[in-house]
Scaffold this active site. Structure first.
Site, PDB file in Angstrom:
ATOM      1  N   LYS A  44       0.923  -1.076  -0.554  1.00  0.00           N
ATOM      2  CA  LYS A  44      -0.449   0.332  -0.018  1.00  0.00           C
ATOM      3  C   LYS A  44       0.908   1.280  -0.157  1.00  0.00           C
ATOM      4  O   LYS A  44       0.668   2.468   0.069  1.00  0.00           O
ATOM      5  CB  LYS A  44      -0.822  -0.432   1.256  1.00  0.00           C
ATOM      6  CG  LYS A  44      -2.378  -1.212   1.080  1.00  0.00           C
ATOM      7  CD  LYS A  44      -3.441  -0.286   1.931  1.00  0.00           C
ATOM      8  CE  LYS A  44      -2.572  -0.839   3.644  1.00  0.00           C
ATOM      9  NZ  LYS A  44      -3.639  -1.170   4.345  1.00  0.00           N
ATOM     10  N   LYS A  46       3.218   2.181   2.680  1.00  0.00           N
ATOM     11  CA  LYS A  46       2.915   2.833   4.196  1.00  0.00           C
ATOM     12  C   LYS A  46       3.904   2.268   4.793  1.00  0.00           C
ATOM     13  O   LYS A  46       3.777   1.032   4.741  1.00  0.00           O
ATOM     14  CB  LYS A  46       1.510   2.562   4.496  1.00  0.00           C
ATOM     15  CG  LYS A  46       0.326   3.082   4.091  1.00  0.00           C
ATOM     16  CD  LYS A  46      -1.081   3.398   5.150  1.00  0.00           C
ATOM     17  CE  LYS A  46      -1.902   4.087   5.414  1.00  0.00           C
ATOM     18  NZ  LYS A  46      -2.865   3.972   6.312  1.00  0.00           N
TER      19      LYS A  46
HETATM   20  N1  C2G Z   1     -10.757   6.292   9.753  1.00  0.00           N
HETATM   21  C1  C2G Z   1     -11.477   7.311  10.219  1.00  0.00           C
HETATM   22  N2  C2G Z   1     -11.668   7.927  10.419  1.00  0.00           N
HETATM   23  C2  C2G Z   1      -9.157   8.757  10.266  1.00  0.00           C
HETATM   24  C3  C2G Z   1      -9.419   8.217  10.235  1.00  0.00           C
HETATM   25  C4  C2G Z   1      -9.599   7.109   9.512  1.00  0.00           C
HETATM   26  O1  C2G Z   1     -12.788   6.849   9.869  1.00  0.00           O
HETATM   27  N3  C2G Z   1      -9.790  10.023  10.751  1.00  0.00           N
HETATM   28  C5  C2G Z   1     -10.984   4.771   9.090  1.00  0.00           C
HETATM   29  C6  C2G Z   1     -10.333   4.602   8.127  1.00  0.00           C
HETATM   30  O2  C2G Z   1     -11.681   4.930   7.147  1.00  0.00           O
HETATM   31  C7  C2G Z   1     -10.412   3.549   8.191  1.00  0.00           C
HETATM   32  C8  C2G Z   1      -9.748   2.646   9.232  1.00  0.00           C
HETATM   33  O3  C2G Z   1     -10.236   3.979  10.224  1.00  0.00           O
HETATM   34  O4  C2G Z   1     -12.169   2.898   7.287  1.00  0.00           O
HETATM   35  C9  C2G Z   1      -8.792   2.388   9.350  1.00  0.00           C
HETATM   36  O5  C2G Z   1      -8.198   3.715   8.489  1.00  0.00           O
HETATM   37  P1  C2G Z   1      -6.331   3.185   8.873  1.00  0.00           P
HETATM   38  O6  C2G Z   1      -5.917   2.906   9.767  1.00  0.00           O
HETATM   39  O7  C2G Z   1      -5.900   4.712   7.700  1.00  0.00           O
HETATM   40  O8  C2G Z   1      -6.404   2.135   6.962  1.00  0.00           O
HETATM   41  P2  C2G Z   1      -6.257   2.368   5.853  1.00  0.00           P
HETATM   42  O9  C2G Z   1      -4.837   2.173   5.372  1.00  0.00           O
HETATM   43  O10 C2G Z   1      -6.998   3.036   4.897  1.00  0.00           O
HETATM   44  O11 C2G Z   1      -5.964   0.746   4.786  1.00  0.00           O
HETATM   45  O12 C2G Z   1      -8.057  -3.097   2.634  1.00  0.00           O
HETATM   46  C10 C2G Z   1      -8.787  -1.836   3.241  1.00  0.00           C
HETATM   47  C11 C2G Z   1      -7.236  -0.725   3.781  1.00  0.00           C
HETATM   48  O13 C2G Z   1      -6.982  -2.078   4.180  1.00  0.00           O
HETATM   49  C12 C2G Z   1      -7.767   0.104   4.437  1.00  0.00           C
END
Ligand code: C2G
Length: 154
Positions: A44, A46
């Site tokens: 990803k 990351k």
């Molecule tokens: N999230 C949120 N509010 C934020 C930050 C994150 O609601 N201020 C939500 C994101 O929308 C996501 C979840 O928290 O649904 C996890 O966010 P991340 O850890 O950034 O995950 P991500 O990198 O988006 O990975 O297959 C899907 C991916 O693995 C998602």
């Protein structure tokens, strides 16, 4: 039994994550979370601060979460939906539309993200703090060097 499924990296666990998990837990009887593995995070683009094991321990310790498992690739969602008997797949709305193809297997729901907080912002702010601290130390050192030089009377 209404099973809710979500995925994420959940690095530097913060209120945006916890508010999403809380809302998800209220949608059903059981909340199952796929935590991005370290290798998948690399895919990803990351680099998480905490390892998969640490992030999985943190999220599984959250009272809203019933089970966590590793998310190793983009393509395992359909198998996971079948494996966990998922009723509803849900993500924050930064993903809106990206997983609509799963509607063939379960309900798909995008919930509003929590504004003004993200792991990326936290990392940026921390790096700025350390940078400004370093600059303060450096200028103090220059002051000390200046004083020492001024005392070094020929
Ligand atoms: N999230 C949120 N509010 C934020 C930050 C994150 O609601 N201020 C939500 C994101 O929308 C996501 C979840 O928290 O649904 C996890 O966010 P991340 O850890 O950034 O995950 P991500 O990198 O988006 O990975 O297959 C899907 C991916 O693995 C998602």
């Amino acid at each position: 039994m209404k099973v809710i499924l979500t995925y994420g990296t959940f690095d530097l666990f913060h209120v945006g994550h916890i508010r999403l998990l809380k809302r998800l837990s209220l949608l059903g009887d059981r909340l199952v979370v796929g935590i991005s593995s370290d290798s998948f995070n690399e895919m990803k683009g990351k680099k998480s601060f905490f390892s998969y094991a640490e992030r999985a321990e943190i999220v599984s310790s959250c009272k809203y979460v019933d089970e966590v498992f590793p998310e190793n690739n983009w393509d395992q969602k359909i198998d996971d939906i079948k494996k966990y008997g998922v009723t509803c797949f849900s993500m924050g709305d930064d993903w809106i539309g990206k997983f609509d193809y799963l509607e063939e297997y379960c309900e798909v729901l995008y919930l509003e993200r929590t504004e003004d907080i993200s792991t990326t912002d936290i990392k940026k702010k921390l790096s700025l703090i350390s940078q400004s601290e370093l600059e303060k130390i450096e200028s103090s050192l220059h002051d000390v060097i200046g004083i020492v030089k001024s005392l070094n009377i020929k």
